[in-house]
Design a protein around this motif. Structure first.
Motif, PDB file in Angstrom:
ATOM      1  N   TYR A 132       0.696  -1.035  -0.061  1.00 23.21           N
ATOM      2  CA  TYR A 132       0.124   0.134   0.120  1.00 23.21           C
ATOM      3  C   TYR A 132       0.921   1.324   0.080  1.00 23.21           C
ATOM      4  O   TYR A 132       0.181   2.427   0.099  1.00 23.21           O
ATOM      5  CB  TYR A 132      -0.967  -0.122   1.404  1.00 23.21           C
ATOM      6  CG  TYR A 132      -1.921  -1.398   1.146  1.00 23.21           C
ATOM      7  CD1 TYR A 132      -2.825  -1.282  -0.137  1.00 23.21           C
ATOM      8  CD2 TYR A 132      -2.168  -2.022   2.100  1.00 23.21           C
ATOM      9  CE1 TYR A 132      -3.602  -2.520  -0.272  1.00 23.21           C
ATOM     10  CE2 TYR A 132      -3.000  -3.128   2.040  1.00 23.21           C
ATOM     11  CZ  TYR A 132      -3.716  -3.281   0.727  1.00 23.21           C
ATOM     12  OH  TYR A 132      -4.684  -4.368   0.807  1.00 23.21           O
ATOM     13  N   MET A 158      -1.633  -6.858  -8.097  1.00 25.71           N
ATOM     14  CA  MET A 158      -3.000  -6.864  -8.664  1.00 25.71           C
ATOM     15  C   MET A 158      -3.038  -8.052  -9.924  1.00 25.71           C
ATOM     16  O   MET A 158      -4.017  -8.802 -10.218  1.00 25.71           O
ATOM     17  CB  MET A 158      -3.692  -5.730  -8.890  1.00 25.71           C
ATOM     18  CG  MET A 158      -3.823  -4.797  -7.513  1.00 25.71           C
ATOM     19  SD  MET A 158      -4.768  -5.744  -6.338  1.00 25.71           S
ATOM     20  CE  MET A 158      -6.313  -4.834  -6.813  1.00 25.71           C
ATOM     21  N   ARG A 210     -11.665  -5.639 -14.512  1.00 27.33           N
ATOM     22  CA  ARG A 210     -12.271  -5.185 -13.459  1.00 27.33           C
ATOM     23  C   ARG A 210     -12.319  -3.597 -13.569  1.00 27.33           C
ATOM     24  O   ARG A 210     -13.434  -3.083 -12.876  1.00 27.33           O
ATOM     25  CB  ARG A 210     -11.288  -5.521 -12.111  1.00 27.33           C
ATOM     26  CG  ARG A 210     -10.100  -4.931 -11.927  1.00 27.33           C
ATOM     27  CD  ARG A 210      -9.329  -5.448 -10.657  1.00 27.33           C
ATOM     28  NE  ARG A 210      -9.629  -5.081  -9.375  1.00 27.33           N
ATOM     29  CZ  ARG A 210      -9.555  -4.221  -8.553  1.00 27.33           C
ATOM     30  NH1 ARG A 210      -8.540  -3.257  -9.180  1.00 27.33           N
ATOM     31  NH2 ARG A 210     -10.106  -4.023  -7.546  1.00 27.33           N
ATOM     32  N   CYS A 265     -11.064   4.516  -1.040  1.00 29.89           N
ATOM     33  CA  CYS A 265      -9.690   3.638  -0.948  1.00 29.89           C
ATOM     34  C   CYS A 265      -9.347   3.276  -2.435  1.00 29.89           C
ATOM     35  O   CYS A 265      -9.156   2.144  -2.888  1.00 29.89           O
ATOM     36  CB  CYS A 265     -10.422   1.965  -0.127  1.00 29.89           C
ATOM     37  SG  CYS A 265     -10.858   2.412   1.329  1.00 29.89           S
ATOM     38  N   ASP A 322      -7.735   7.931   0.015  1.00 27.08           N
ATOM     39  CA  ASP A 322      -7.120   6.889   0.798  1.00 27.08           C
ATOM     40  C   ASP A 322      -6.218   7.012   1.912  1.00 27.08           C
ATOM     41  O   ASP A 322      -6.127   8.414   1.957  1.00 27.08           O
ATOM     42  CB  ASP A 322      -6.225   6.309  -0.654  1.00 27.08           C
ATOM     43  CG  ASP A 322      -5.781   4.577  -0.325  1.00 27.08           C
ATOM     44  OD1 ASP A 322      -6.403   3.957  -1.060  1.00 27.08           O
ATOM     45  OD2 ASP A 322      -5.027   4.442   0.581  1.00 27.08           O
ATOM     46  N   SER A 355      -3.165   6.136   2.269  1.00 28.58           N
ATOM     47  CA  SER A 355      -1.888   5.945   1.866  1.00 28.58           C
ATOM     48  C   SER A 355      -1.242   7.067   1.241  1.00 28.58           C
ATOM     49  O   SER A 355      -1.815   7.709   0.085  1.00 28.58           O
ATOM     50  CB  SER A 355      -1.616   4.962   0.929  1.00 28.58           C
ATOM     51  OG  SER A 355      -0.416   5.089   0.184  1.00 28.58           O
ATOM     52  N   PHE A 396      -0.174   6.941  -2.418  1.00 26.01           N
ATOM     53  CA  PHE A 396      -1.286   6.746  -3.327  1.00 26.01           C
ATOM     54  C   PHE A 396      -1.824   8.198  -3.633  1.00 26.01           C
ATOM     55  O   PHE A 396      -2.432   8.397  -4.759  1.00 26.01           O
ATOM     56  CB  PHE A 396      -2.085   5.402  -2.895  1.00 26.01           C
ATOM     57  CG  PHE A 396      -1.711   4.315  -3.136  1.00 26.01           C
ATOM     58  CD1 PHE A 396      -0.243   3.956  -3.503  1.00 26.01           C
ATOM     59  CD2 PHE A 396      -2.393   3.219  -2.565  1.00 26.01           C
ATOM     60  CE1 PHE A 396       0.094   2.728  -3.491  1.00 26.01           C
ATOM     61  CE2 PHE A 396      -1.741   1.851  -2.470  1.00 26.01           C
ATOM     62  CZ  PHE A 396      -0.683   1.395  -3.124  1.00 26.01           C
ATOM     63  N   GLN A 451      -6.885  10.288   3.777  1.00 28.17           N
ATOM     64  CA  GLN A 451      -7.919  10.300   4.815  1.00 28.17           C
ATOM     65  C   GLN A 451      -8.152   8.768   5.261  1.00 28.17           C
ATOM     66  O   GLN A 451      -8.253   7.989   4.184  1.00 28.17           O
ATOM     67  CB  GLN A 451      -9.323  10.964   4.662  1.00 28.17           C
ATOM     68  CG  GLN A 451     -10.121  10.921   5.566  1.00 28.17           C
ATOM     69  CD  GLN A 451     -11.507  11.519   5.390  1.00 28.17           C
ATOM     70  OE1 GLN A 451     -11.769  12.329   4.401  1.00 28.17           O
ATOM     71  NE2 GLN A 451     -12.673  10.851   5.716  1.00 28.17           N
ATOM     72  N   ARG A 452      -8.079   8.484   6.496  1.00 27.51           N
ATOM     73  CA  ARG A 452      -8.424   7.091   6.965  1.00 27.51           C
ATOM     74  C   ARG A 452     -10.031   7.155   7.180  1.00 27.51           C
ATOM     75  O   ARG A 452     -10.328   7.743   8.139  1.00 27.51           O
ATOM     76  CB  ARG A 452      -7.708   6.825   8.066  1.00 27.51           C
ATOM     77  CG  ARG A 452      -7.912   5.278   8.683  1.00 27.51           C
ATOM     78  CD  ARG A 452      -6.581   4.582   9.262  1.00 27.51           C
ATOM     79  NE  ARG A 452      -5.591   4.542   8.343  1.00 27.51           N
ATOM     80  CZ  ARG A 452      -5.361   3.603   7.474  1.00 27.51           C
ATOM     81  NH1 ARG A 452      -6.455   2.524   7.304  1.00 27.51           N
ATOM     82  NH2 ARG A 452      -4.479   3.588   6.517  1.00 27.51           N
ATOM     83  N   ILE A 453     -10.664   6.380   6.329  1.00 30.36           N
ATOM     84  CA  ILE A 453     -12.081   6.285   6.236  1.00 30.36           C
ATOM     85  C   ILE A 453     -12.546   5.357   7.550  1.00 30.36           C
ATOM     86  O   ILE A 453     -12.012   4.151   7.683  1.00 30.36           O
ATOM     87  CB  ILE A 453     -12.583   5.825   4.850  1.00 30.36           C
ATOM     88  CG1 ILE A 453     -12.111   6.730   3.822  1.00 30.36           C
ATOM     89  CG2 ILE A 453     -14.041   5.657   4.966  1.00 30.36           C
ATOM     90  CD1 ILE A 453     -12.126   6.164   2.393  1.00 30.36           C
ATOM     91  N   GLY A 510     -12.712  -3.402  -4.293  1.00 30.24           N
ATOM     92  CA  GLY A 510     -11.828  -4.037  -3.624  1.00 30.24           C
ATOM     93  C   GLY A 510     -11.499  -3.653  -2.249  1.00 30.24           C
ATOM     94  O   GLY A 510     -10.301  -3.937  -1.695  1.00 30.24           O
ATOM     95  N   TYR A 540     -12.492  -4.065   4.269  1.00 31.60           N
ATOM     96  CA  TYR A 540     -11.833  -3.527   5.328  1.00 31.60           C
ATOM     97  C   TYR A 540     -12.985  -2.879   6.328  1.00 31.60           C
ATOM     98  O   TYR A 540     -12.351  -2.719   7.537  1.00 31.60           O
ATOM     99  CB  TYR A 540     -10.954  -2.329   5.076  1.00 31.60           C
ATOM    100  CG  TYR A 540     -10.056  -2.569   3.956  1.00 31.60           C
ATOM    101  CD1 TYR A 540      -8.990  -3.674   4.597  1.00 31.60           C
ATOM    102  CD2 TYR A 540      -9.782  -2.257   2.780  1.00 31.60           C
ATOM    103  CE1 TYR A 540      -8.173  -3.843   3.381  1.00 31.60           C
ATOM    104  CE2 TYR A 540      -8.794  -2.578   1.682  1.00 31.60           C
ATOM    105  CZ  TYR A 540      -8.037  -3.528   2.300  1.00 31.60           C
ATOM    106  OH  TYR A 540      -6.744  -3.927   1.389  1.00 31.60           O
ATOM    107  N   PHE A 541     -14.203  -2.929   6.060  1.00 32.72           N
ATOM    108  CA  PHE A 541     -15.073  -2.262   6.787  1.00 32.72           C
ATOM    109  C   PHE A 541     -16.016  -3.512   7.576  1.00 32.72           C
ATOM    110  O   PHE A 541     -17.099  -3.003   8.198  1.00 32.72           O
ATOM    111  CB  PHE A 541     -15.844  -1.189   6.263  1.00 32.72           C
ATOM    112  CG  PHE A 541     -14.954  -0.504   5.387  1.00 32.72           C
ATOM    113  CD1 PHE A 541     -14.518   0.746   6.356  1.00 32.72           C
ATOM    114  CD2 PHE A 541     -14.298  -0.305   4.308  1.00 32.72           C
ATOM    115  CE1 PHE A 541     -13.607   1.690   5.970  1.00 32.72           C
ATOM    116  CE2 PHE A 541     -13.547   0.751   3.862  1.00 32.72           C
ATOM    117  CZ  PHE A 541     -13.133   1.769   4.782  1.00 32.72           C
ATOM    118  N   PRO A 556      -4.546  -2.674   5.601  1.00 33.23           N
ATOM    119  CA  PRO A 556      -3.295  -1.912   5.137  1.00 33.23           C
ATOM    120  C   PRO A 556      -2.382  -1.779   6.229  1.00 33.23           C
ATOM    121  O   PRO A 556      -1.192  -1.706   6.138  1.00 33.23           O
ATOM    122  CB  PRO A 556      -3.867  -0.802   4.786  1.00 33.23           C
ATOM    123  CG  PRO A 556      -5.183  -0.424   5.248  1.00 33.23           C
ATOM    124  CD  PRO A 556      -5.945  -1.768   5.513  1.00 33.23           C
TER     125      PRO A 556
END
Ligand SMILES: C[S@@+](CC[C@H](N)C(=O)[O-])C[C@H]1O[C@@H](n2cnc3c(N)ncnc32)[C@H](O)[C@@H]1O
Length: 204
Positions: free
Chosen positions: A7, A17, A28, A46, A68, A70, A73, A87-89, A106, A110-111, A158
């Protein structure tokens, strides 16, 4: 929290990927991009290194915002000409930036255990629809030893949190609560795409 190497490094991320999606890798992004008309605005949650924007959306003159956790990124999103938000969502949080389409690819796992508050916020922010694409095939039991090892190494959050993932049935059950206009597997069957109709009375 220091994030996993994949990440932080987009070249490594793209290699992983490509290995995991094989010859269906390009499909995709296409499967999501085909649902978005040219000239629309998109918020991509993300977003990773913004492959969706770079390969599929930028040529459609999309106004793109990638969010995201990261830093690298998000720097890439900006380099590509998009608007990047570092931002960390979290599952329950402040409202999301408004756009015609709010997308997540993808990353819904995470949630877990319950991403529905986040989906509700995506719907509140979307004028024309929410698009969520999520892997449904677990490659950690692949016949290829290399794919198996990479899938296991890449799984989890991550920051190295315990791997959690959806099955197709779990996703179908989750989205049964929403107005789903379209749901389909991408070629190769690794990911399922859900297109949710916008809320009748957006409350953002
Ligand atoms: C598997 S990648 C998917 C990237 C991109 N959507 C794609 O499909 O190519 C997951 C991304 O989600 C980000 N991420 C994971 N949890 C996050 C969170 N809570 N807030 C913000 N970003 C997060 C990671 O930094 C990573 O870039």
């Amino acid at each position: 929290m220091k994030s996993k190497l994949i990440y932080r490094n987009r070249i490594l991320y793209n290699c992983v990927m490509r290995l995991l999606y094989g010859r269906h890798y390009a499909c995709r992004g296409e499967s999501v991009a085909d649902l978005i008309p040219a000239g629309s605005s998109v918020v991509d949650l993300c977003c990773g290194p913004a492959v969706l924007y770079e390969r599929h959306l930028s040529r459609k003159h999309i106004t793109y915002t990638g969010i995201d956790g990261s830093e690298r990124f998000i720097a890439r999103v900006k380099q590509l000409g998009g608007h990047g938000i570092l931002q960390r969502i979290s599952t329950a949080g402040e409202s999301l930036p408004a756009a015609d389409y709010v997308v997540m690819q993808g990353s819904l796992a995470y949630f877990l255990p319950d991403p529905s508050l986040l989906i509700d916020r995506m719907l509140a922010a979307a004028r024309k629809g929410v698009i969520i694409a999520e892997p449904v095939r677990n490659l950690s039991s692949s016949r290829s030893a290399l794919v198996r090892r990479v899938a296991i190494a890449a799984s989890g959050g991550p920051g190295g949190e315990q791997p959690q993932r959806f099955t197709e049935q779990m996703l179908d059950d989750l989205f049964a609560r929403y107005r789903v206009d379209k749901a389909f597997l991408i070629p190769g069957g690794r990911e399922k795409v859900y297109f949710l109709a916008p809320q009748e009375h957006p409350g953002v």
